[in-house]
Every structure is written in C-alpha cells, then in structure tokens.
Design a protein around this motif. Sequence first.
Motif, mmCIF file in Angstrom:
data_model
loop_
_atom_site.group_PDB
_atom_site.id
_atom_site.type_symbol
_atom_site.label_atom_id
_atom_site.label_comp_id
_atom_site.label_asym_id
_atom_site.label_seq_id
_atom_site.Cartn_x
_atom_site.Cartn_y
_atom_site.Cartn_z
ATOM 1 N N ALA A 1 3.676 -0.338 -14.827
ATOM 2 C CA ALA A 1 3.002 0.165 -16.033
ATOM 3 C C ALA A 1 2.392 1.541 -15.777
ATOM 4 N N GLN A 2 1.920 1.762 -14.559
ATOM 5 C CA GLN A 2 1.298 3.055 -14.236
ATOM 6 C C GLN A 2 2.281 4.227 -14.318
ATOM 7 N N VAL A 3 3.573 3.929 -14.209
ATOM 8 C CA VAL A 3 4.584 5.007 -14.267
ATOM 9 C C VAL A 3 5.627 4.744 -15.361
ATOM 10 N N HIS A 4 5.305 3.880 -16.343
ATOM 11 C CA HIS A 4 6.356 3.472 -17.284
ATOM 12 C C HIS A 4 6.876 4.635 -18.137
ATOM 13 N N ASP A 5 6.049 5.667 -18.323
ATOM 14 C CA ASP A 5 6.493 6.822 -19.117
ATOM 15 C C ASP A 5 6.727 8.067 -18.258
ATOM 16 N N ILE A 6 7.003 7.867 -16.968
ATOM 17 C CA ILE A 6 7.190 9.014 -16.058
ATOM 18 C C ILE A 6 8.334 9.918 -16.554
ATOM 19 N N GLY A 7 9.303 9.323 -17.242
ATOM 20 C CA GLY A 7 10.431 10.101 -17.768
ATOM 21 C C GLY A 7 10.017 11.099 -18.839
ATOM 22 N N LYS A 8 8.805 10.949 -19.385
ATOM 23 C CA LYS A 8 8.333 11.921 -20.373
ATOM 24 C C LYS A 8 8.060 13.282 -19.745
ATOM 25 N N ALA A 9 8.045 13.333 -18.412
ATOM 26 C CA ALA A 9 7.878 14.619 -17.724
ATOM 27 C C ALA A 9 9.006 15.580 -18.119
ATOM 28 N N GLN B 1 0.834 -1.208 0.000
ATOM 29 C CA GLN B 1 0.000 0.000 0.000
ATOM 30 C C GLN B 1 0.873 1.264 0.000
ATOM 31 N N ILE B 2 1.960 1.223 0.777
ATOM 32 C CA ILE B 2 2.855 2.390 0.819
ATOM 33 C C ILE B 2 3.494 2.621 -0.554
ATOM 34 N N TYR B 3 3.945 1.537 -1.198
ATOM 35 C CA TYR B 3 4.548 1.697 -2.526
ATOM 36 C C TYR B 3 3.524 2.199 -3.540
ATOM 37 N N GLN B 4 2.291 1.698 -3.424
ATOM 38 C CA GLN B 4 1.245 2.168 -4.338
ATOM 39 C C GLN B 4 0.992 3.668 -4.127
ATOM 40 N N GLU B 5 1.051 4.101 -2.867
ATOM 41 C CA GLU B 5 0.837 5.536 -2.590
ATOM 42 C C GLU B 5 1.964 6.394 -3.174
ATOM 43 N N ILE B 6 3.185 5.860 -3.148
ATOM 44 C CA ILE B 6 4.313 6.594 -3.766
ATOM 45 C C ILE B 6 4.074 6.716 -5.282
ATOM 46 N N VAL B 7 3.669 5.601 -5.886
ATOM 47 C CA VAL B 7 3.379 5.599 -7.328
ATOM 48 C C VAL B 7 2.253 6.588 -7.629
ATOM 49 N N ASP B 8 1.201 6.575 -6.819
ATOM 50 C CA ASP B 8 0.069 7.491 -7.035
ATOM 51 C C ASP B 8 0.530 8.951 -6.951
ATOM 52 N N ALA B 9 1.452 9.234 -6.016
ATOM 53 C CA ALA B 9 1.958 10.608 -5.871
ATOM 54 C C ALA B 9 2.755 11.021 -7.109
ATOM 55 N N LEU B 10 3.568 10.109 -7.633
ATOM 56 C CA LEU B 10 4.332 10.408 -8.857
ATOM 57 C C LEU B 10 3.380 10.709 -10.015
ATOM 58 N N ILE B 11 2.325 9.901 -10.128
ATOM 59 C CA ILE B 11 1.354 10.097 -11.210
ATOM 60 C C ILE B 11 0.678 11.462 -11.057
ATOM 61 N N HIS C 1 -2.763 7.274 -20.568
ATOM 62 C CA HIS C 1 -2.191 6.210 -21.416
ATOM 63 C C HIS C 1 -1.551 5.124 -20.532
ATOM 64 N N GLU C 2 -0.827 5.560 -19.504
ATOM 65 C CA GLU C 2 -0.168 4.598 -18.609
ATOM 66 C C GLU C 2 -1.204 3.751 -17.873
ATOM 67 N N ASP C 3 -2.278 4.395 -17.446
ATOM 68 C CA ASP C 3 -3.310 3.691 -16.696
ATOM 69 C C ASP C 3 -3.997 2.620 -17.559
ATOM 70 N N THR D 1 1.300 18.492 -15.342
ATOM 71 C CA THR D 1 1.850 19.115 -16.552
ATOM 72 C C THR D 1 1.499 18.380 -17.838
ATOM 73 N N ASP D 2 1.025 17.143 -17.725
ATOM 74 C CA ASP D 2 0.752 16.342 -18.924
ATOM 75 C C ASP D 2 -0.640 15.717 -18.790
ATOM 76 N N GLY D 3 -1.561 16.190 -19.578
ATOM 77 C CA GLY D 3 -2.944 15.721 -19.481
ATOM 78 C C GLY D 3 -3.197 14.423 -20.220
#
Length: 203
Positions: free
Chosen positions: A62-70, A10-20, A33-35, A26-28
């Motif tokens: 998969a939920q953060v696979h393109d986070i680097g596109k930020a 749950q803690i790791y999922q919350e970190i991922v959710d915060a990154l998303i 797409h990741e979701d 900045t990216d709508g």
Amino acid sequence: MPDSNSHQHQIYQEIVDALIAVHRLTDGYTPGHEDRTATLCVKIAEHLGLPRERIDILHMAAQVHDIGKAKIPLALLNKPGRITDEEYTLLKTHVQIGYDILKKIGFPFNLAEIVWCHHEYLDGSGYPRGVMAESIPLESRILTVSDIVESISADRPYRKSLGMEVALDEIRRQSGTRLDPLVVEACLHVVAEGGVESSGATA
Ligand SMILES: [Fe+2]
Ligand SMILES: [Fe+2]
C-alpha cells in the motif's frame, strides 16, 4: 540479533522506503496518500484476522501502490475538474508502470501482484486486466477499498475533502458488485470504532 525473517523484512522495508523517498522528490501529495491508505489497510486486515506476515506485506504494498504515478505528469495528477478520456487512459497506466518497477525487485512474496490488482473490481470492470472475484488477491481487495475511502475523505491537491460519510456511502454503494462486501463491512467497522481520521472537513 534479529532472526533471518525479520532481518529480511527490514531490508525489504528499506527498499520500499527508498522508493517512497525518490517519489516524494517530485510529488508532494501521492506518498502521503499512500501512507494514509496503508494505515487503513492494516486496520482492515487486522479486523479480518489476517496473519501478521500478510499484513506486513500489504502495508508495504500500500505504501507504494501508486509509485507508477511518478511517470504521470503532475499537471494531470493535480488537475481540477473532469479529465478527458485520453487523460484517463494515460492515468490508468500507473498500475502497470508500478507493477513493472516492483517486479524488478524480486520480493519473495506477492507485493507486486497486490499493487497490480489495486484498481481491479470483483465484477471484472477494473483495470489493467479486468481480473475478477477470487482471482484478485484479498490484499488487493482491501487496498482498493482503503484507496477509495482515503481518496474521497482526504484533501486532494485540486479539491478539499468530500468528507468521510461520502466516502463510506461510496463503498456501501459498490459493495458486492465491485467491492468485496466483507472488506467493506470491515472498513465500516474500523471507521465506526474511530480508527481513522479524515484529513479534511466532514461534509
Ligand atoms: Fe492507483
Ligand atoms: Fe491510490
């Protein structure tokens, strides 16, 4: 009282959710797409019989696979038509950028590595490292197929959906050379069963 594993998850999922959430500021487009890609990954992984724990990690990856596109200018991400070689080189950096961000979190599982390999191909023609075949984690091979299908079948900022049939033809065409044939077969099965909705028109 949750057991320690589910509490940790749950803690790791919350970190991922915060990154998303930060990426969404900045990216709508990319987080959606990741979701959708993550949802397809889970269905393929379930069909292949992966254990729940590995499926949960794949889902987060998969939920953060393109986070680097930020770090990539939106004007390039949303550019219609062909991009130049220089622009493609810049676009490709999103994989290493994403890996470098996720590695900092120190997940006690291979989430960062799954993301690192999501544009690698079985025949070594992918990027950023040209990793081949079994050296690419199965989770990444699932993510690669899902990513292609979602990218082609969904409306993108710069064009309408090309349709699910075009997406499936594309993964069939690359099956066994670039893409894992077992994963492609599982994806075709999942879509045929009606487990995936195309967000756009059926071309
Ligand atoms: Fe990507
Ligand atoms: Fe993607």
